[in-house]
Design a protein around this motif. Structure first.
Motif, PDB file in Angstrom:
ATOM      1  N   ASP A  13       0.775  -0.893   0.356  1.00 45.16           N
ATOM      2  CA  ASP A  13      -0.120  -0.045  -0.242  1.00 45.16           C
ATOM      3  C   ASP A  13       0.492   1.325   0.094  1.00 45.16           C
ATOM      4  O   ASP A  13       1.872   1.444   0.903  1.00 45.16           O
ATOM      5  CB  ASP A  13      -0.543  -0.036   1.434  1.00 45.16           C
ATOM      6  N   SER A  68      -2.073  -5.028  -5.110  1.00 47.97           N
ATOM      7  CA  SER A  68      -2.900  -3.583  -4.922  1.00 47.97           C
ATOM      8  C   SER A  68      -3.359  -4.535  -2.548  1.00 47.97           C
ATOM      9  O   SER A  68      -3.291  -5.066  -3.184  1.00 47.97           O
ATOM     10  CB  SER A  68      -4.110  -3.392  -5.385  1.00 47.97           C
ATOM     11  N   LEU A  70      -5.025  -2.321   0.897  1.00 53.53           N
ATOM     12  CA  LEU A  70      -5.288  -1.427   1.280  1.00 53.53           C
ATOM     13  C   LEU A  70      -5.627  -1.689   2.526  1.00 53.53           C
ATOM     14  O   LEU A  70      -6.161  -2.409   3.542  1.00 53.53           O
ATOM     15  CB  LEU A  70      -7.176  -1.227   0.395  1.00 53.53           C
ATOM     16  N   PRO A 121      -9.308   0.419   3.970  1.00 50.91           N
ATOM     17  CA  PRO A 121      -9.886   0.268   2.076  1.00 50.91           C
ATOM     18  C   PRO A 121     -11.523   1.574   2.544  1.00 50.91           C
ATOM     19  O   PRO A 121     -12.105   2.343   2.144  1.00 50.91           O
ATOM     20  CB  PRO A 121     -10.746  -0.260   2.394  1.00 50.91           C
ATOM     21  N   ASP A 122     -11.939   2.310   3.803  1.00 47.31           N
ATOM     22  CA  ASP A 122     -12.823   2.795   3.827  1.00 47.31           C
ATOM     23  C   ASP A 122     -11.860   4.075   4.627  1.00 47.31           C
ATOM     24  O   ASP A 122     -12.803   5.307   4.900  1.00 47.31           O
ATOM     25  CB  ASP A 122     -13.988   2.117   4.682  1.00 47.31           C
ATOM     26  N   ASN A 181      -6.608   8.595   1.136  1.00 48.66           N
ATOM     27  CA  ASN A 181      -7.493   7.359   1.033  1.00 48.66           C
ATOM     28  C   ASN A 181      -6.573   6.576  -0.324  1.00 48.66           C
ATOM     29  O   ASN A 181      -6.231   7.720  -1.429  1.00 48.66           O
ATOM     30  CB  ASN A 181      -8.782   6.761   0.420  1.00 48.66           C
ATOM     31  N   TYR A 239      -7.380   4.672  -2.758  1.00 47.27           N
ATOM     32  CA  TYR A 239      -7.612   3.475  -3.616  1.00 47.27           C
ATOM     33  C   TYR A 239      -7.710   3.878  -4.985  1.00 47.27           C
ATOM     34  O   TYR A 239      -7.400   3.276  -6.150  1.00 47.27           O
ATOM     35  CB  TYR A 239      -9.188   3.209  -3.060  1.00 47.27           C
ATOM     36  N   LYS A 249      -9.715  -4.250  -6.421  1.00 47.49           N
ATOM     37  CA  LYS A 249     -10.786  -5.495  -5.729  1.00 47.49           C
ATOM     38  C   LYS A 249     -10.459  -6.563  -4.694  1.00 47.49           C
ATOM     39  O   LYS A 249      -9.532  -7.762  -4.080  1.00 47.49           O
ATOM     40  CB  LYS A 249     -12.297  -4.615  -5.705  1.00 47.49           C
ATOM     41  N   PHE A 284      -6.596  -7.075  -3.201  1.00 47.74           N
ATOM     42  CA  PHE A 284      -7.412  -7.212  -2.027  1.00 47.74           C
ATOM     43  C   PHE A 284      -8.118  -8.509  -1.779  1.00 47.74           C
ATOM     44  O   PHE A 284      -7.369  -8.660  -0.823  1.00 47.74           O
ATOM     45  CB  PHE A 284      -8.226  -5.673  -1.211  1.00 47.74           C
TER      46      PHE A 284
END
Length: 234
Positions: A8, A40, A42, A45-46, A97, A99, A166, A169
């Protein structure tokens, strides 16, 4: 031989680990035959990007520790990075973030530029204090990589490469990967964390020997399976 790296770009140990891994590659005899695939991951992630909070304030809140404790943590990381020739300006970090940064990396991967993209993004986050969740920043990074800036903006304003991020992850979760960096050599040998350069070099050699053995078995199987003619004559 393939080396997969889950990482990350907001992880300081991932940057330090990359530098040490790169140093190991410089001392490895068969570097030109190593296929590096960045995956990737995370860490948060949120998490919402917060341009007002300092990294110490963010760590204090997210880890439920005091500001002083957070300061001690960032100081240790900065010192550790400096020993590898990396400049960490922890007071300039923008809590962001990651992402969208991962989407740029995945796009760069299609152009053979993932390794360079990781380096540029790490430097942007830890040294320059750039907001790596900001579209203009990421478009500029795409430009530094020699990629089309209009296409970069279209990617970032849409959902391209979302599924790839996604998938990586989710793959990590399925493999019970809970922390990064994680280096997987030939799908067999694992190095977890920002280990010393000699550890990465040892893993490269082990992975390479394992890969060579597999290639030899494949070649032997191909030879055994040859059918020359009705009388067995070649």
């Amino acid at each position: 031989m393939k080396v997969e790296i889950w990482s990350d770009v907001v992880c300081p140990f991932c940057y330090i680990g990359k530098r040490r891994f790169d140093q190991a590659l410089e001392h490895f005899e068969y570097t030109d035959r190593i296929d590096i695939e960045w995956r990737s991951f995370l860490l948060n992630p949120d998490m919402e990007t917060d341009t007002e909070a300092t990294i110490n304030e963010h760590l204090s809140t997210s880890k439920n520790i005091s500001i002083d404790k957070a300061q001690q943590m960032t100081n240790r990381v900065k010192t550790m990075a400096a020993k590898e020739g990396l400049e960490f300006n922890m007071d300039k970090i923008v809590v962001a973030n990651s992402y969208n940064a991962h989407r740029i990396i995945q796009w760069a991967k299609t152009h053979g530029l993932a390794h360079k993209a990781e380096e540029v993004l790490f430097e942007a986050y830890f040294t320059a204090g750039a907001n790596i969740d900001e579209i203009d920043t990421l478009v500029d990074i795409a430009d530094q990589l020699g990629l089309d800036t209009d296409k970069a903006r279209n990617i970032l304003t849409g959902d391209k490469f979302t599924n790839v991020v996604k998938h990586d992850f989710q793959t990590a979760q399925g493999m019970n990967i809970r922390g990064v960096p994680l280096f997987l050599f030939d799908r067999k040998f694992v190095v977890s964390g920002a280990q010393e350069t000699k550890t990465f070099l040892s893993a490269l050699k082990q992975g390479w020997n394992n890969w060579l053995e597999k290639q030899q078995k494949i070649q032997d199987a191909d030879v055994d399976g040859i059918i020359c003619g009705p009388n067995g004559n070649c």
